[in-house]
Design a protein around this motif. Sequence first.
Motif, PDB file in Angstrom:
ATOM      1  N   UNK A 204      67.599 -35.637 -80.396  1.00 16.87           N
ATOM      2  CA  UNK A 204      68.820 -34.899 -80.099  1.00 16.87           C
ATOM      3  C   UNK A 204      68.458 -33.625 -79.364  1.00 16.87           C
ATOM      4  N   UNK A 205      68.889 -32.480 -79.879  1.00 11.92           N
ATOM      5  CA  UNK A 205      68.571 -31.196 -79.270  1.00 11.92           C
ATOM      6  C   UNK A 205      67.399 -30.504 -79.959  1.00 11.92           C
ATOM      7  N   UNK A 206      66.819 -31.141 -80.955  1.00 14.16           N
ATOM      8  CA  UNK A 206      65.760 -30.501 -81.731  1.00 14.16           C
ATOM      9  C   UNK A 206      64.393 -31.077 -81.365  1.00 14.16           C
ATOM     10  N   UNK A 207      63.407 -30.216 -81.368  1.00 15.02           N
ATOM     11  CA  UNK A 207      62.040 -30.644 -81.129  1.00 15.02           C
ATOM     12  C   UNK A 207      61.375 -30.967 -82.448  1.00 15.02           C
ATOM     13  N   UNK A 208      60.917 -32.209 -82.602  1.00 15.04           N
ATOM     14  CA  UNK A 208      60.317 -32.641 -83.859  1.00 15.04           C
ATOM     15  C   UNK A 208      58.823 -32.305 -83.926  1.00 15.04           C
ATOM     16  N   UNK A 209      58.161 -32.310 -82.804  1.00 19.88           N
ATOM     17  CA  UNK A 209      56.723 -32.093 -82.780  1.00 19.88           C
ATOM     18  C   UNK A 209      56.210 -32.365 -81.385  1.00 19.88           C
ATOM     19  N   UNK A 210      54.962 -32.739 -81.279  1.00 14.95           N
ATOM     20  CA  UNK A 210      54.402 -33.015 -79.964  1.00 14.95           C
ATOM     21  C   UNK A 210      53.272 -34.028 -80.080  1.00 14.95           C
ATOM     22  N   UNK A 211      53.083 -34.768 -78.991  1.00 15.89           N
ATOM     23  CA  UNK A 211      52.004 -35.745 -78.885  1.00 15.89           C
ATOM     24  C   UNK A 211      50.891 -35.126 -78.051  1.00 15.89           C
ATOM     25  N   UNK A 212      49.659 -35.248 -78.496  1.00 11.92           N
ATOM     26  CA  UNK A 212      48.522 -34.768 -77.708  1.00 11.92           C
ATOM     27  C   UNK A 212      47.801 -35.956 -77.096  1.00 11.92           C
ATOM     28  N   UNK A 213      47.472 -35.853 -75.799  1.00 12.81           N
ATOM     29  CA  UNK A 213      46.687 -36.894 -75.145  1.00 12.81           C
ATOM     30  C   UNK A 213      45.289 -36.351 -74.852  1.00 12.81           C
ATOM     31  N   UNK A 214      44.318 -37.245 -74.848  1.00 13.23           N
ATOM     32  CA  UNK A 214      42.928 -36.849 -74.582  1.00 13.23           C
ATOM     33  C   UNK A 214      42.516 -37.163 -73.148  1.00 13.23           C
ATOM     34  N   UNK A 215      43.249 -38.066 -72.480  1.00 10.88           N
ATOM     35  CA  UNK A 215      42.910 -38.413 -71.106  1.00 10.88           C
ATOM     36  C   UNK A 215      43.801 -39.519 -70.586  1.00 10.88           C
ATOM     37  N   UNK A 245      53.424 -54.550 -75.702  1.00 13.25           N
ATOM     38  CA  UNK A 245      54.611 -54.149 -74.941  1.00 13.25           C
ATOM     39  C   UNK A 245      54.293 -53.753 -73.511  1.00 13.25           C
ATOM     40  N   UNK A 246      53.001 -53.720 -73.149  1.00  9.06           N
ATOM     41  CA  UNK A 246      52.672 -53.315 -71.796  1.00  9.06           C
ATOM     42  C   UNK A 246      51.235 -52.872 -71.642  1.00  9.06           C
ATOM     43  N   UNK A 247      51.031 -51.644 -71.169  1.00  8.11           N
ATOM     44  CA  UNK A 247      49.718 -51.160 -70.762  1.00  8.11           C
ATOM     45  C   UNK A 247      49.436 -49.807 -71.406  1.00  8.11           C
ATOM     46  N   UNK A 248      48.231 -49.648 -71.941  1.00 14.09           N
ATOM     47  CA  UNK A 248      47.823 -48.343 -72.469  1.00 14.09           C
ATOM     48  C   UNK A 248      47.561 -47.415 -71.291  1.00 14.09           C
ATOM     49  N   UNK A 249      48.276 -46.277 -71.264  1.00 16.46           N
ATOM     50  CA  UNK A 249      48.172 -45.319 -70.170  1.00 16.46           C
ATOM     51  C   UNK A 249      47.264 -44.146 -70.519  1.00 16.46           C
ATOM     52  N   UNK A 250      47.407 -43.623 -71.746  1.00 20.91           N
ATOM     53  CA  UNK A 250      46.651 -42.446 -72.173  1.00 20.91           C
ATOM     54  C   UNK A 250      46.049 -42.685 -73.550  1.00 20.91           C
ATOM     55  N   UNK A 251      44.814 -42.235 -73.725  1.00 19.83           N
ATOM     56  CA  UNK A 251      44.240 -42.230 -75.066  1.00 19.83           C
ATOM     57  C   UNK A 251      44.570 -40.904 -75.727  1.00 19.83           C
ATOM     58  N   UNK A 252      44.567 -40.908 -77.059  1.00 19.51           N
ATOM     59  CA  UNK A 252      44.848 -39.716 -77.849  1.00 19.51           C
ATOM     60  C   UNK A 252      43.601 -39.351 -78.650  1.00 19.51           C
ATOM     61  N   UNK A 253      43.543 -38.132 -79.187  1.00 18.81           N
ATOM     62  CA  UNK A 253      42.377 -37.764 -80.000  1.00 18.81           C
ATOM     63  C   UNK A 253      42.140 -38.706 -81.174  1.00 18.81           C
ATOM     64  N   UNK A 254      43.227 -39.224 -81.760  1.00 19.49           N
ATOM     65  CA  UNK A 254      43.105 -40.207 -82.826  1.00 19.49           C
ATOM     66  C   UNK A 254      43.134 -41.604 -82.233  1.00 19.49           C
ATOM     67  N   UNK A 255      42.172 -42.446 -82.605  1.00 25.27           N
ATOM     68  CA  UNK A 255      42.127 -43.814 -82.080  1.00 25.27           C
ATOM     69  C   UNK A 255      43.304 -44.645 -82.572  1.00 25.27           C
ATOM     70  N   UNK A 256      44.008 -44.162 -83.576  1.00 25.04           N
ATOM     71  CA  UNK A 256      45.175 -44.886 -84.072  1.00 25.04           C
ATOM     72  C   UNK A 256      46.368 -44.734 -83.142  1.00 25.04           C
ATOM     73  N   UNK A 257      46.308 -43.745 -82.234  1.00 26.97           N
ATOM     74  CA  UNK A 257      47.455 -43.433 -81.380  1.00 26.97           C
ATOM     75  C   UNK A 257      47.130 -43.669 -79.910  1.00 26.97           C
ATOM     76  N   UNK A 258      48.180 -43.908 -79.135  1.00 23.77           N
ATOM     77  CA  UNK A 258      48.043 -44.041 -77.685  1.00 23.77           C
ATOM     78  C   UNK A 258      49.400 -43.839 -77.040  1.00 23.77           C
ATOM     79  N   UNK A 259      49.387 -43.523 -75.758  1.00 23.27           N
ATOM     80  CA  UNK A 259      50.611 -43.489 -74.946  1.00 23.27           C
ATOM     81  C   UNK A 259      50.581 -44.722 -74.059  1.00 23.27           C
TER      82      UNK A 259
END
Length: 302
Positions: A204-215, A245-259
Amino acid sequence: MREELLEQLEEWHEEDEFEAIVDAITEIPEEERDYVLTSHLGRALNNLERYEEAVEQFLSIAEEGQEDPLWHYRIGLAYYYLEQYDNAREAFEAADRLEPGDEDTLEFLEWIRSKTEEQEEEAAVSAVEAPTGQASIPADTDVTDFWDDGAEAADSFTMAQPTDDLVESIEEELVFKLPAAYIQMMKVHNGGIPRRRYFPVTSGDATEGRIEIAGVLGIGREKRLSLCGEAGSRHMIESRGYPEIGVVLCVCPSEAEAVMLDYRAAGNDGEPEIVHVDQRHPDKITRLAPNFQAFVQGLVHE
């Protein structure tokens, strides 16, 4: 007999009889050609402007050539005229390291620096001035300042700019059409670590947090962290349990996460959304941006 042949090859070289050199050496069975003969063949092919064939010959003796500045110089010359400037720079830098101060080597390194700067400037202009109706990098994105090339792990992602043939090959392997804006950006700087690595997640109009990418994964196979590299998109989806669902674009500091590029709504040839996935919560896929342009534009500093 061998000494006579080598003298004849040098004589032909001085007389610019390069075809005679190629003919004489190629008559010798390949398994009987040693380092010296193959070097003569590669040099002659360079002089005949048959650079792809020259690279093939030089690569066949790469192991023996690692401590030979002439081997690095000659393959660097071939790469230069094939406009593979990153490979050429690496070769000439090795030649300069083994034989410091060679004027021809230093001249090629200066030419490569100039050519690379020209390519980056031209690509940056064309990327932000794409014709109407074509996706482009956001106009207010400074492409040349987007990447943090000084970051410790930057070399794990960054590669030479992809050719059109390579892009097509990677798309065929992934079975997805890559976003045009992403391709344009990679043709300026192929993969790397952005200076702005955080993407705010809103509800909505609120910021819940943020995602960090490593590369950001670049277009290619040569680096482990490239789209089709050893640790690329397909590997991460299969080994880490990311959704199909598609293609991994960015890795994140945690290997459990990705963009990821999410093609569920668009189809394999459409414009994918950008989403965040977390294998610890496989049922939750967080939408970040409607397209690659918006994702790039939405990245912020810590």
